[in-house]
Scaffold this active site. Structure first.
Site, PDB file in Angstrom:
ATOM      1  N   ASP A 168     118.170  67.905 118.934  1.00 47.56           N
ATOM      2  CA  ASP A 168     117.075  68.124 118.075  1.00 47.56           C
ATOM      3  C   ASP A 168     115.857  67.677 118.714  1.00 47.56           C
ATOM      4  OD1 ASP A 168     119.483  67.814 116.281  1.00 47.56           O
ATOM      5  OD2 ASP A 168     117.745  68.445 115.052  1.00 47.56           O
ATOM      6  N   ARG A 219     111.221  67.201 107.582  1.00 41.97           N
ATOM      7  CA  ARG A 219     112.391  66.174 108.377  1.00 41.97           C
ATOM      8  C   ARG A 219     111.687  65.775 109.725  1.00 41.97           C
ATOM      9  NH1 ARG A 219     117.886  69.242 109.173  1.00 41.97           N
ATOM     10  NH2 ARG A 219     118.555  66.951 109.015  1.00 41.97           N
ATOM     11  N   ARG A 273     118.752  74.579 108.407  1.00 40.86           N
ATOM     12  CA  ARG A 273     118.644  73.431 109.183  1.00 40.86           C
ATOM     13  C   ARG A 273     118.940  73.902 110.528  1.00 40.86           C
ATOM     14  NH1 ARG A 273     123.102  74.742 111.034  1.00 40.86           N
ATOM     15  NH2 ARG A 273     123.038  73.046 112.032  1.00 40.86           N
ATOM     16  N   GLY A 274     119.126  72.822 111.692  1.00 39.93           N
ATOM     17  CA  GLY A 274     119.247  73.186 112.885  1.00 39.93           C
ATOM     18  C   GLY A 274     117.771  73.158 113.576  1.00 39.93           C
ATOM     19  N   GLN A 307     128.476  70.302 109.009  1.00 38.56           N
ATOM     20  CA  GLN A 307     128.402  71.522 109.607  1.00 38.56           C
ATOM     21  C   GLN A 307     129.246  71.950 110.504  1.00 38.56           C
ATOM     22  OE1 GLN A 307     126.542  68.563 109.452  1.00 38.56           O
ATOM     23  NE2 GLN A 307     124.357  68.803 109.406  1.00 38.56           N
ATOM     24  N   ASN A 332     120.727  64.141 118.925  1.00 43.72           N
ATOM     25  CA  ASN A 332     121.628  65.299 118.345  1.00 43.72           C
ATOM     26  C   ASN A 332     122.382  64.626 117.184  1.00 43.72           C
ATOM     27  OD1 ASN A 332     121.978  68.214 118.275  1.00 43.72           O
ATOM     28  ND2 ASN A 332     124.275  67.449 118.832  1.00 43.72           N
ATOM     29  N   LYS A 333     123.060  65.586 116.325  1.00 43.40           N
ATOM     30  CA  LYS A 333     123.657  65.208 115.240  1.00 43.40           C
ATOM     31  C   LYS A 333     124.460  63.794 115.505  1.00 43.40           C
ATOM     32  CE  LYS A 333     123.656  66.511 111.942  1.00 43.40           C
ATOM     33  NZ  LYS A 333     122.518  65.914 110.900  1.00 43.40           N
TER      34      LYS A 333
HETATM   35  O1  MRU Z   1     120.842  68.017 110.302  1.00 45.77           O
HETATM   36  P1  MRU Z   1     120.921  69.233 111.107  1.00 45.77           P
HETATM   37  O2  MRU Z   1     122.207  70.129 110.686  1.00 45.77           O
HETATM   38  O3  MRU Z   1     119.720  70.067 111.033  1.00 45.77           O
HETATM   39  O4  MRU Z   1     121.336  68.901 112.474  1.00 45.77           O
HETATM   40  C1  MRU Z   1     121.356  70.042 113.740  1.00 45.77           C
HETATM   41  C2  MRU Z   1     121.854  69.577 114.942  1.00 45.77           C
HETATM   42  O5  MRU Z   1     122.036  68.402 115.193  1.00 45.77           O
HETATM   43  C3  MRU Z   1     122.008  70.449 116.008  1.00 45.77           C
HETATM   44  O6  MRU Z   1     122.918  70.210 116.994  1.00 45.77           O
HETATM   45  C4  MRU Z   1     120.572  70.747 116.581  1.00 45.77           C
HETATM   46  O7  MRU Z   1     119.660  70.758 115.651  1.00 45.77           O
HETATM   47  C5  MRU Z   1     120.498  71.666 117.655  1.00 45.77           C
HETATM   48  S1  MRU Z   1     120.533  73.463 116.888  1.00 45.77           S
HETATM   49  C6  MRU Z   1     120.475  74.462 117.874  1.00 45.77           C
END
Ligand code: MRU
Length: 343
Positions: free
Chosen positions: A233, A85, A45-46, A192, A243-244
């Site tokens: 993201d 996703r 993820r990320g 996370q 973002n998250k």
């Molecule tokens: O749901 P995730 O764990 O994929 O979400 C990740 C995030 O929101 C990160 O902050 C983002 O992808 C940047 S990662 C360098």
């Protein structure tokens, strides 16, 4: 540093991020469908890591595709990975890059196409590490010395090919001799922050303190936090940042308390086709992530649940967007396209 994802003779190998930090186990994806499954289930993820996984997934799929039906199978591989996703634009950026390359190879022998796609996936991987180092170099001067940096989710080595974006800025500040420590928001519901950011920083002996998400306001008011740095993201043309989920709250509380809130992300996270963050698709994830903690129910049966995986922080809360090409400052409508066009 931890190897998040690797191309090997056996397939695409990833550290299983659903099991960290208790279990350090690697998953080998032997087909492109395995890679798609790993993205959906958050084994990887990320945003940047998802992009690298997609590029490797496409390269893997093409090795196994029927040469007589290569064009059709290539499309199926790309559309399967694109359906994993919806929010992180790096996924679509990587698929697009592989698609364009494939189109340019039309007419070449299958063996040459296969080799070229592997080389491109490896280039996406290697470029990502270099990009993160450049983000770190641009971001480090913004981090106040002797203070605490607050981050949310995991935008580190685990979320990229290596080094990280937000955590890359923190690493670079420390490499530059700054004395800083990190507050990591736990990042409900998937944790996370607690599971990945804390583990990753501990591996590098970077001082880190875990807080629950609802403590952010308390600490931002305390005067202890010198700045916030998070990943992204997808960033719209006007500088609105997806973002998250929970990032928006941190950003508002930071502004309220006069703490600069920075976003660190590669240019591939910019979506200049979108006028504002309202147009960013937000992934909805399974209800069980909210009603259960590690499989243990914490809410009554049949509880109604909302589980958006991301939120959008309006540009007015963002003090700067740190990219590999430099830092964009408001007004973002002007600075982001200019930075993206820079050689
Ligand atoms: O749901 P995730 O764990 O994929 O979400 C990740 C995030 O929101 C990160 O902050 C983002 O992808 C940047 S990662 C360098």
């Amino acid at each position: 540093m931890v190897e998040t994802i690797q191309w090997t003779a056996a397939g695409v190998v990833m550290i299983d991020q659903t099991r960290l930090p208790r279990v350090q186990e690697f998953v080998t994806c032997r087909t492109y469908q395995d890679v798609a499954h790993a993205i959906v289930t958050m084994v990887i993820r990320g945003a940047p890591a998802i992009g690298v996984a997609a590029a490797m997934g496409i390269a893997l799929g093409v090795q196994q595709a029927d040469p007589a039906r290569l064009d059709a199978e290539f499309e199926t591989i790309c559309s399967t990975l694109a359906a994993t996703r919806p929010t992180a634009v790096n996924l679509f950026w990587a698929i697009d890059r592989m698609r364009k390359l494939y189109a340019s190879l039309r007419g070449q022998p299958v063996a040459a196409i296969r080799a070229r796609l592997i080389a491109e996936a490896l280039a996406v991987y290697e470029e990502d590490i270099a990009i993160n180092r450049a983000i770190g170099a641009h971001g480090a001067p913004l981090v106040p010395d002797g203070r605490t940096v607050l981050t949310h989710c995991n935008a580190g080595a685990l979320a990229t090919a290596g080094y990280g974006t937000a955590l890359g800025v923190i690493r670079a500040a420390i490499e530059a001799g700054k004395s800083i420590d990190v507050f990591a928001g736990e990042t409900r519901p998937f944790l996370q922050g607690a599971r990945l950011t804390v583990w990753e920083l501990q591996q590098d002996h970077i001082p880190v303190t875990l807080i629950t998400d609802n403590m952010a306001g308390h600490f931002l008011k305390s005067g202890r936090i010198g700045c916030c740095v998070v990943g992204a993201d997808r960033i719209a043309r006007n500088g609105d940042v997806a973002n998250k989920v929970g990032t928006y709250g941190v950003a508002v509380l930071a502004k309220e308390n006069g703490v600069p809130f920075y976003v660190a992300a590669p240019i591939s996270t910019l979506d200049l086709t979108l006028r504002s963050g309202d147009q960013i698709p937000i992934e909805q994830r399974p209800a069980e992530e909210v009603t259960e903690v590690f499989g243990v129910p914490v809410a009554p049966d049949n509880t109604a649940v909302e589980n958006p995986a991301f939120d959008v922080t309006p540009n007015r809360y963002v003090a700067g967007i740190i990219t590999e090409k430099g830092v964009a400052f408001p007004p973002y409508e002007e600075s982001l396209p200019r930075l993206a066009a820079k050689e």
